[in-house]
Design a protein around this motif. Structure first.
Motif, PDB file in Angstrom:
ATOM      1  N   GLU A 158       9.939  -6.826  54.644  1.00  0.00           N
ATOM      2  CA  GLU A 158      10.225  -6.720  53.213  1.00  0.00           C
ATOM      3  C   GLU A 158       8.993  -6.234  52.455  1.00  0.00           C
ATOM      4  O   GLU A 158       9.092  -5.395  51.552  1.00  0.00           O
ATOM      5  CB  GLU A 158      10.679  -8.065  52.662  1.00  0.00           C
ATOM      6  CG  GLU A 158      12.062  -8.483  53.119  1.00  0.00           C
ATOM      7  CD  GLU A 158      12.478  -9.824  52.556  1.00  0.00           C
ATOM      8  OE1 GLU A 158      11.719 -10.391  51.725  1.00  0.00           O
ATOM      9  OE2 GLU A 158      13.563 -10.320  52.916  1.00  0.00           O
ATOM     10  N   ARG A 188      22.267 -17.144  55.314  1.00  0.00           N
ATOM     11  CA  ARG A 188      23.310 -17.124  54.302  1.00  0.00           C
ATOM     12  C   ARG A 188      24.397 -18.112  54.721  1.00  0.00           C
ATOM     13  O   ARG A 188      24.705 -18.236  55.902  1.00  0.00           O
ATOM     14  CB  ARG A 188      23.954 -15.740  54.153  1.00  0.00           C
ATOM     15  CG  ARG A 188      23.205 -14.738  53.312  1.00  0.00           C
ATOM     16  CD  ARG A 188      23.077 -15.158  51.852  1.00  0.00           C
ATOM     17  NE  ARG A 188      22.490 -14.095  51.071  1.00  0.00           N
ATOM     18  CZ  ARG A 188      21.172 -13.857  50.984  1.00  0.00           C
ATOM     19  NH1 ARG A 188      20.335 -14.615  51.647  1.00  0.00           N
ATOM     20  NH2 ARG A 188      20.725 -12.866  50.241  1.00  0.00           N
ATOM     21  N   ASN A 231      26.585  -7.392  51.893  1.00  0.00           N
ATOM     22  CA  ASN A 231      25.776  -8.172  50.952  1.00  0.00           C
ATOM     23  C   ASN A 231      24.311  -7.761  51.057  1.00  0.00           C
ATOM     24  O   ASN A 231      23.964  -6.875  51.841  1.00  0.00           O
ATOM     25  CB  ASN A 231      25.927  -9.668  51.233  1.00  0.00           C
ATOM     26  CG  ASN A 231      25.203 -10.088  52.517  1.00  0.00           C
ATOM     27  OD1 ASN A 231      24.946  -9.278  53.397  1.00  0.00           O
ATOM     28  ND2 ASN A 231      24.883 -11.354  52.614  1.00  0.00           N
ATOM     29  N   ASP A 288      19.936  -8.284  49.208  1.00  0.00           N
ATOM     30  CA  ASP A 288      18.971  -8.774  48.218  1.00  0.00           C
ATOM     31  C   ASP A 288      18.322  -7.609  47.487  1.00  0.00           C
ATOM     32  O   ASP A 288      17.972  -6.599  48.113  1.00  0.00           O
ATOM     33  CB  ASP A 288      17.861  -9.585  48.892  1.00  0.00           C
ATOM     34  CG  ASP A 288      18.355 -10.910  49.454  1.00  0.00           C
ATOM     35  OD1 ASP A 288      19.434 -11.377  49.026  1.00  0.00           O
ATOM     36  OD2 ASP A 288      17.663 -11.472  50.332  1.00  0.00           O
ATOM     37  N   ILE A 320      14.994  -6.523  45.934  1.00  0.00           N
ATOM     38  CA  ILE A 320      13.592  -6.916  46.101  1.00  0.00           C
ATOM     39  C   ILE A 320      12.699  -5.896  45.400  1.00  0.00           C
ATOM     40  O   ILE A 320      12.856  -4.687  45.576  1.00  0.00           O
ATOM     41  CB  ILE A 320      13.237  -7.023  47.596  1.00  0.00           C
ATOM     42  CG1 ILE A 320      14.050  -8.172  48.230  1.00  0.00           C
ATOM     43  CG2 ILE A 320      11.749  -7.254  47.795  1.00  0.00           C
ATOM     44  CD1 ILE A 320      13.876  -8.299  49.715  1.00  0.00           C
ATOM     45  N   GLU A 352      11.823 -11.154  45.606  1.00  0.00           N
ATOM     46  CA  GLU A 352      13.275 -11.165  45.510  1.00  0.00           C
ATOM     47  C   GLU A 352      13.715 -11.561  44.103  1.00  0.00           C
ATOM     48  O   GLU A 352      13.307 -12.584  43.580  1.00  0.00           O
ATOM     49  CB  GLU A 352      13.876 -12.138  46.518  1.00  0.00           C
ATOM     50  CG  GLU A 352      15.403 -12.167  46.496  1.00  0.00           C
ATOM     51  CD  GLU A 352      15.985 -13.300  47.313  1.00  0.00           C
ATOM     52  OE1 GLU A 352      16.995 -13.885  46.880  1.00  0.00           O
ATOM     53  OE2 GLU A 352      15.420 -13.612  48.389  1.00  0.00           O
ATOM     54  N   SER A 393      17.243 -10.992  43.195  1.00  0.00           N
ATOM     55  CA  SER A 393      18.686 -11.254  43.210  1.00  0.00           C
ATOM     56  C   SER A 393      19.231 -11.273  44.627  1.00  0.00           C
ATOM     57  O   SER A 393      18.801 -10.500  45.488  1.00  0.00           O
ATOM     58  CB  SER A 393      19.434 -10.185  42.401  1.00  0.00           C
ATOM     59  OG  SER A 393      20.838 -10.363  42.493  1.00  0.00           O
ATOM     60  N   SER A 394      20.178 -12.173  44.854  1.00  0.00           N
ATOM     61  CA  SER A 394      20.963 -12.214  46.071  1.00  0.00           C
ATOM     62  C   SER A 394      22.418 -12.002  45.670  1.00  0.00           C
ATOM     63  O   SER A 394      22.897 -12.634  44.728  1.00  0.00           O
ATOM     64  CB  SER A 394      20.798 -13.565  46.773  1.00  0.00           C
ATOM     65  OG  SER A 394      21.700 -13.699  47.846  1.00  0.00           O
ATOM     66  N   GLY A 448      26.916 -12.551  42.495  1.00  0.00           N
ATOM     67  CA  GLY A 448      25.555 -12.880  42.892  1.00  0.00           C
ATOM     68  C   GLY A 448      24.835 -13.674  41.828  1.00  0.00           C
ATOM     69  O   GLY A 448      25.412 -14.102  40.830  1.00  0.00           O
TER      70      GLY A 448
END
Length: 345
Positions: A197, A225, A244, A246, A248, A259, A261-262, A304
């Motif tokens: 990441e 998850r 799905n 994230d 970042i 991060e 948002s998920s 989300g």
């Protein structure tokens, strides 16, 4: 303290009074853009849900919720929410919200198992949102389109912030970059997920990593998850699994992947059956939420969470989330931050 990052020569760009006003500006502007772009209406959300309903978010499946017995209900247990991933979908069904429209809410949660870091707090505040879609819209194209709409709302909020506080310069790139977690693994097989990441976030500035939760080629998921909200096991057209991911961003103050948002397309009946079996959680099918979903009584959705304090911290270029929210911190941490001009609320 080992998790605390102290940026060299750090100095807040805004004083405390300016910071409080800027927090309000960010929250007002972002939710305005988010609701307009995604066609969401605001609703009131619960702080607690009953344990037996299955409505609470199980996150990675190991975090303990804050729970307590209710005397007037025969000591039946309630839980402080971790998030509202499943509650929102249930409410879309109750309110009969048509495809193309949705809801958002201010979600406040307690996560007592969080470690103390620059970006983690026991108190979590986020915009939880959910939107009704058709079964045909359960696709990677829908996911990417929605990510781009959220990112556009971020960009407009950043612009408004700079207009009001010229010392805070806009830094987000023009576009967000998409990559699957499996592709990241192929590029950096010897790195940990967090190190991957960091690599991709630093290179592109803003990235959406697709496919969080499903087992990859190395036998491990990129990150955990729960099995009963995001769809992380449905094969997509390019052969990778997952609908799905994230959002970042590259945090230049802390020099880390950040991060914000998920989110994801939610499970349908088949995906729920499959993911519960993969995780050995088939007993959840007896819970109210899961029974309704399996019976086809809940709408197909995408949804989300977007961290409110995370967004404020990022846009205001703060070094610690405690600079934009009030929570509980160890005395040693507060003293160390104070010595470094990081003033915890």
């Amino acid at each position: 303290m080992k998790n605390l990052i102290i940026p060299k020569d750090y100095k807040s760009l805004l004083c405390l009074d300016q910071t409080e006003k800027a927090i309000k500006l960010i929250k007002d502007q972002f939710q305005l853009h988010l609701s307009a772009d995604l066609r969401l209406k605001r609703v009131t959300a619960p702080l607690i849900v009953m344990k037996h309903t299955g409505l609470n978010d199980d996150l990675n499946g190991v975090e303990r919720p804050v729970a307590f017995p209710i005397k007037a209900l025969g000591d039946d247990k309630a839980e402080v929410v971790h998030s509202l991933a499943k509650w929102k979908r249930y409410m879309l069904g109750e309110l009969k919200v048509p495809a193309g429209k949705g809801l958002y809410t201010d979600m406040n949660a307690l996560r007592p198992d969080e470690d103390f870091t620059n970006i983690h707090s026991l108190y979590v505040d986020q915009w939880d949102w959910e939107k009704t879609i058709t079964k045909e819209e359960r696709s990677l194209d829908t996911l990417k389109k929605t990510v781009k709409q959220i990112y556009a709302a971020l960009k407009r909020t950043e612009y408004m912030l700079e207009e009001n506080y010229p010392s805070i310069k806009s830094m987000l790139p023009e576009d967000i970059y998409f990559i699957h977690a499996e592709e990241l693994l192929l590029q950096y097989p010897d790195l940990t997920p967090k190190e991957r990441e960091t690599k991709v976030a630093k290179e592109f500035g803003a990235v959406f990593i697709i496919g969080i939760g499903g087992e990859m080629a190395n036998g491990e998921p990129h990150d955990g998850r729960a099995p009963d909200y995001d769809d992380w096991s449905t094969p997509t057209l390019n052969g990778y699994k997952g609908l799905n991911g994230d959002i970042i961003l590259w945090n230049s103050v802390l020099e880390i992947a950040f991060e914000i948002s998920s989110m994801g397309v939610r499970v349908d009946e088949e995906a729920l059956e499959r993911q519960l079996k993969i995780r050995g959680e088939e007993q959840r099918k007896t819970l109210m939420f899961h029974k309704k979903l399996l019976a086809g009584e809940l709408p197909y959705t995408i949804g989300g969470g977007i961290g409110q304090s995370r967004l404020c911290m990022f846009l205001l270029k703060k070094a610690h989330i405690g600079e934009v929210q009030s929570s509980i911190w160890p005395d040693e941490l507060k003293e160390k931050c104070k010595e470094s001009s990081i003033f915890i609320l």
